[in-house]
Design a protein around this motif. Structure first.
Motif, PDB file in Angstrom:
ATOM      1  N   ASP A 155       4.340  -3.083   1.263  1.00 37.98           N
ATOM      2  CA  ASP A 155       5.036  -3.246  -0.015  1.00 37.98           C
ATOM      3  C   ASP A 155       5.897  -2.009  -0.248  1.00 37.98           C
ATOM      4  OD1 ASP A 155       3.221  -1.304  -0.745  1.00 37.98           O
ATOM      5  OD2 ASP A 155       2.170  -2.528  -2.209  1.00 37.98           O
ATOM      6  N   GLN A 183       9.774  -6.912   3.427  1.00 35.97           N
ATOM      7  CA  GLN A 183      10.591  -5.701   3.357  1.00 35.97           C
ATOM      8  C   GLN A 183      12.076  -6.027   3.495  1.00 35.97           C
ATOM      9  OE1 GLN A 183       9.238  -2.516   5.952  1.00 35.97           O
ATOM     10  NE2 GLN A 183      11.278  -1.645   6.085  1.00 35.97           N
ATOM     11  N   GLN A 205       6.759  -3.581  -9.167  1.00 34.74           N
ATOM     12  CA  GLN A 205       6.858  -2.172  -8.820  1.00 34.74           C
ATOM     13  C   GLN A 205       8.280  -1.757  -9.165  1.00 34.74           C
ATOM     14  OE1 GLN A 205       5.599  -1.627  -4.732  1.00 34.74           O
ATOM     15  NE2 GLN A 205       3.734  -2.823  -5.042  1.00 34.74           N
ATOM     16  N   PHE A 252       6.229  -2.023   6.388  1.00 34.10           N
ATOM     17  CA  PHE A 252       5.588  -1.563   5.158  1.00 34.10           C
ATOM     18  C   PHE A 252       5.090  -2.784   4.392  1.00 34.10           C
ATOM     19  CE2 PHE A 252       8.360   2.148   5.957  1.00 34.10           C
ATOM     20  CZ  PHE A 252       7.411   3.155   5.871  1.00 34.10           C
ATOM     21  N   ASN A 298       5.748   6.009  -0.975  1.00 36.38           N
ATOM     22  CA  ASN A 298       4.720   7.022  -0.733  1.00 36.38           C
ATOM     23  C   ASN A 298       4.938   7.689   0.637  1.00 36.38           C
ATOM     24  OD1 ASN A 298       1.930   8.244  -1.294  1.00 36.38           O
ATOM     25  ND2 ASN A 298       1.587   7.216   0.653  1.00 36.38           N
ATOM     26  N   HIS A 299       5.279   6.896   1.634  1.00 36.52           N
ATOM     27  CA  HIS A 299       5.521   7.421   2.986  1.00 36.52           C
ATOM     28  C   HIS A 299       6.648   8.441   2.984  1.00 36.52           C
ATOM     29  CE1 HIS A 299       5.845   7.361   7.384  1.00 36.52           C
ATOM     30  NE2 HIS A 299       7.161   7.280   7.218  1.00 36.52           N
ATOM     31  N   CYS A 329      -0.995  -1.841 -11.393  1.00 37.26           N
ATOM     32  CA  CYS A 329      -2.260  -1.900 -10.664  1.00 37.26           C
ATOM     33  C   CYS A 329      -3.324  -2.529 -11.554  1.00 37.26           C
ATOM     34  CB  CYS A 329      -2.730  -0.498 -10.262  1.00 37.26           C
ATOM     35  SG  CYS A 329      -1.587   0.417  -9.210  1.00 37.26           S
ATOM     36  N   CYS A 366       5.838   0.292  -2.690  1.00 43.21           N
ATOM     37  CA  CYS A 366       5.196   1.554  -3.056  1.00 43.21           C
ATOM     38  C   CYS A 366       4.636   2.254  -1.824  1.00 43.21           C
ATOM     39  CB  CYS A 366       4.144   1.350  -4.139  1.00 43.21           C
ATOM     40  SG  CYS A 366       2.587   0.626  -3.603  1.00 43.21           S
ATOM     41  N   SER A 367       4.212   1.505  -0.809  1.00 47.24           N
ATOM     42  CA  SER A 367       3.764   2.114   0.447  1.00 47.24           C
ATOM     43  C   SER A 367       4.916   2.852   1.120  1.00 47.24           C
ATOM     44  CB  SER A 367       3.216   1.045   1.392  1.00 47.24           C
ATOM     45  OG  SER A 367       2.113   0.380   0.824  1.00 47.24           O
TER      46      SER A 367
END
Length: 238
Positions: free
Chosen positions: A190, A84, A166, A188, A196-197, A135, A192-193
């Protein structure tokens, strides 16, 4: 503008190499991270590359960039304590050079087998929808362990495995990183996590199974086999 931000700040203990970090492990005299950079170097739609690297290895990587004429690499910046942090350092560099509406393709330095068509599709979808996450379909059954210890088995057809790149708008992903820093969130797994959060709707594309992350010795041997298979296909027209 489309900028690749490649993070290569880890030490890669699981590869069991005590001589060098995994991203600098070599095949035919060329480090894995150079194979990764070359993927983006050779794609016309990619305008520039920023690499976040272990600070002690930056001089070595600069020599490799010069050796292989990787002229899209505009800078190599120190990596962070975790992925991160490395990504954030690369994004800060990108923001210094490019407008905030640029797209950034965030990619692991140890994913050297991404396909050009996947990366181009990633850019196209992100231009249309604001982001895109590469993905692959889950090839085996996934089990989710709940807080109470019970297990849930989701429908495999509805499960995707996240890979890379990503792709995000630079302004959006910088804002998410700055929120995470302000809140002391450093874990995190990655980008995208993280997105999304913080409430971003994510959009996926399907990539190829061979776009592996080289983490273990088995991954490294698979990487070598795929490179050799690609070369044979090119020679024999398979």
């Amino acid at each position: 503008m489309n900028i690749a931000v490649i993070f290569a700040g880890g030490r890669g203990d699981r590869l069991h190499s005590h001589s060098r970090p995994k991203q600098f492990f070599e095949f035919r005299g060329k480090p894995i991270v150079v194979y990764t950079i070359e993927v983006f170097q050779h794609i016309q739609e990619v305008d520039a590359i920023v690499v976040a690297c272990l600070e002690d290895w930056i001089p070595y990587l600069r020599r490799q960039v010069e050796k292989y004429d990787l002229n899209k690499v505009i800078d190599i910046v120190p990596g962070g304590r975790k992925g991160q942090g490395s990504i954030y350092n690369g994004l800060v560099c990108a923001k210094q050079h490019f407008p905030e509406n640029s797209l950034v393709l965030i990619h692991d330095g140890v994913r050297p087998l991404a396909m050009e068509k996947t990366i181009i599709e990633c850019i196209e979808v992100a231009k249309e929808k604001g982001n895109s996450i590469v993905c692959v379909p889950a090839m085996e059954t996934i089990v989710m362990k709940k807080a109470d210890g019970s297990l849930e088995v989701p429908d495999r057809d509805s499960v995707l495995m996240v890979r890379a790149p990503q792709c995000f708008v630079l302004k959006d992903v910088m804002e998410a990183h700055q929120k995470a820093l302000a809140e002391g969130k450093h874990d995190f797994v990655d980008t995208c996590s993280m997105m999304n959060h913080y409430g971003y709707e994510l959009h996926t594309i399907i990539g190829t199974a061979e776009n592996i992350k080289i983490t273990t010795p088995a991954d490294y041997f698979m990487f070598k086999a795929i490179i050799e298979a690609r070369e044979e296909s090119a020679v024999f027209g398979f």
